[in-house]
Write a protein that holds these residues in place. Structure first.
Motif, PDB file in Angstrom:
ATOM      1  N   LEU A  52      25.351 -36.137  29.624  1.00 35.45           N
ATOM      2  CA  LEU A  52      25.621 -35.111  31.301  1.00 35.45           C
ATOM      3  C   LEU A  52      24.054 -35.470  31.437  1.00 35.45           C
ATOM      4  O   LEU A  52      23.388 -34.478  32.379  1.00 35.45           O
TER       5      LEU A  52
ATOM      6  N   LEU B 124      27.864 -31.411  45.358  1.00 36.99           N
ATOM      7  CA  LEU B 124      28.064 -32.214  43.998  1.00 36.99           C
ATOM      8  C   LEU B 124      28.446 -33.337  43.971  1.00 36.99           C
ATOM      9  O   LEU B 124      28.321 -33.975  42.881  1.00 36.99           O
TER      10      LEU B 124
ATOM     11  N   ARG C 267      35.600 -28.783  28.937  1.00 36.17           N
ATOM     12  CA  ARG C 267      36.145 -28.864  27.718  1.00 36.17           C
ATOM     13  C   ARG C 267      36.789 -28.243  26.460  1.00 36.17           C
ATOM     14  O   ARG C 267      37.379 -27.880  26.139  1.00 36.17           O
TER      15      ARG C 267
ATOM     16  N   PRO D 201      30.716 -29.098  32.485  1.00 36.22           N
ATOM     17  CA  PRO D 201      31.592 -30.043  31.850  1.00 36.22           C
ATOM     18  C   PRO D 201      32.066 -29.003  30.230  1.00 36.22           C
ATOM     19  O   PRO D 201      33.306 -29.836  30.050  1.00 36.22           O
TER      20      PRO D 201
ATOM     21  N   GLU E 249      24.488 -26.575  36.038  1.00 39.80           N
ATOM     22  CA  GLU E 249      26.242 -26.055  36.264  1.00 39.80           C
ATOM     23  C   GLU E 249      26.904 -27.956  35.804  1.00 39.80           C
ATOM     24  O   GLU E 249      27.833 -27.793  34.866  1.00 39.80           O
ATOM     25  N   GLN E 250      26.153 -29.000  36.379  1.00 36.09           N
ATOM     26  CA  GLN E 250      26.406 -29.935  36.228  1.00 36.09           C
ATOM     27  C   GLN E 250      25.941 -30.641  34.784  1.00 36.09           C
ATOM     28  O   GLN E 250      27.654 -31.790  34.409  1.00 36.09           O
ATOM     29  N   ILE E 251      25.190 -30.156  34.219  1.00 27.41           N
ATOM     30  CA  ILE E 251      25.763 -30.466  32.867  1.00 27.41           C
ATOM     31  C   ILE E 251      26.028 -29.467  31.583  1.00 27.41           C
ATOM     32  O   ILE E 251      26.977 -30.000  30.613  1.00 27.41           O
TER      33      ILE E 251
ATOM     34  N   GLU F 279      34.327 -34.709  36.060  1.00 28.87           N
ATOM     35  CA  GLU F 279      34.196 -33.701  36.046  1.00 28.87           C
ATOM     36  C   GLU F 279      32.706 -32.715  36.623  1.00 28.87           C
ATOM     37  O   GLU F 279      32.945 -31.507  36.766  1.00 28.87           O
ATOM     38  N   GLN F 280      31.214 -33.683  36.275  1.00 29.18           N
ATOM     39  CA  GLN F 280      30.374 -33.147  37.039  1.00 29.18           C
ATOM     40  C   GLN F 280      30.266 -32.302  38.695  1.00 29.18           C
ATOM     41  O   GLN F 280      30.178 -31.774  38.662  1.00 29.18           O
ATOM     42  N   ILE F 281      31.418 -32.900  39.576  1.00 30.06           N
ATOM     43  CA  ILE F 281      32.177 -32.987  40.596  1.00 30.06           C
ATOM     44  C   ILE F 281      32.987 -31.103  40.564  1.00 30.06           C
ATOM     45  O   ILE F 281      32.827 -30.207  41.087  1.00 30.06           O
TER      46      ILE F 281
ATOM     47  N   ILE G 238      22.521 -25.613  39.878  1.00 32.17           N
ATOM     48  CA  ILE G 238      23.442 -26.915  40.452  1.00 32.17           C
ATOM     49  C   ILE G 238      23.679 -28.354  39.491  1.00 32.17           C
ATOM     50  O   ILE G 238      24.436 -28.345  38.816  1.00 32.17           O
TER      51      ILE G 238
END
Lengths: 190, 190
Positions: free
Chosen positions: A180, B180, A165, A161, A156-158, B156-158, A153
């Motif tokens: 990030l 998240l 983009r 985005p 994914e958050q890194i 974006e990270q969510i 996770i």
């Protein structure tokens, strides 16, 4: 025989030629390429291409799978936090090339046209995520990331985005990639 | 006249009919729909559709733009942290419907086929992000989120992990959406 003769090449070599040509054309022109374009650029008969790959979407899928095998950024083995950051910066750099945007969009367009190829998109992303698995696990072991979390996770958050983009025609700079990482790793602290 | 006559409808009404039909077919069948399918399902002549929208991709783009105008989840006005969470859970729920996956893929497939439509994907995502702008700004004002950050990164990270999971045929549960939010907001603490 009046039809042009195809040079005798072993099956695997023909496949490699067709796939590499498909990757090059996808990167250059985007998803709108046809099997005729690929046949012309690779010097392999269209019927041979269809015999091996069945549909245009399956060919695109196979090309993207091959791309996943080819491009593996190196991972620093010493400091897991630095390794994660280096990996994030290398993903951002790769996504900044126009070919990355074209290929990402082509992968999703192929899965849009052929629903069973949605699994390919999943496989493609999961393979990429595996690169981050080792540094993430070491951050968990070092007590930097919470143990009660699926550490993917954080990745994914890194990277997601950056992916979105790219799909939107925007890029992520190296500093933005580091930010990030900083935000995601801080968020996952025990 | 032997050709079937189209009922007299004002231009805007015809456009609305065509766009709503396109949304319904995209959601149901995915990006592989043709202008013939849309003409048949909407009862509007194919030539009328081409006159108004020029290409299949532009029609898909216009339908997706209209969808963005239609689906605006409600935002809780009291607690900004709760509002952000409610918004994230509503995005996760919307993305769990098969129609969301089809429409996301169709939007990206349209931009893959017609490079100038990449800007549409950007516009689509940015419009959606605006929904989170107000609760994020209130979290900044309350000192919960760092002031030196473009707070949209937190959003974006969510949501971007949810978007990429949807593109990969995977879903995000309500608890996973809350997780998240928790990780992203913790990461952005001052």
């Amino acid at each position: 025989m009046s039809a042009p003769t195809e040079p005798r090449r072993r099956g695997a070599a023909v496949e490699t030629t067709v796939l590499d040509t498909t990757i090059a054309l996808l990167a250059e022109r985007g998803a709108a390429i046809t099997v005729d374009d690929i046949a012309a650029a690779s010097g392999v008969h269209k019927t041979t291409i269809y015999r091996r790959f069945e549909t245009r979407e399956r060919l695109v899928a196979a090309a993207i799978r091959r791309l996943g095998e080819l491009e593996v950024p190196p991972v620093d083995a010493s400091d897991p936090r630095a390794a994660l950051e280096a990996l994030a910066v290398s993903v951002a750099a790769a996504l900044r090339s126009p070919r990355a945007g074209n290929i990402l969009r082509a992968a999703i367009a192929a899965s849009a046209a052929t629903p069973e190829l949605v699994a390919l998109a999943d496989e493609f992303f999961r393979d990429r995520y595996e690169l981050a698995r080792e540094p993430l696990q070491r951050l968990v072991d070092a007590g930097v990331i919470r143990r009660d979390l699926d550490a993917i996770i954080v990745w994914e958050q890194i990277v997601n985005p950056m992916h979105v983009r790219t799909l939107c025609g925007r890029s992520t700079g190296d500093d933005a990639a580091r930010q990030l990482v900083e935000l995601a790793v801080r968020g996952a602290r025990p």
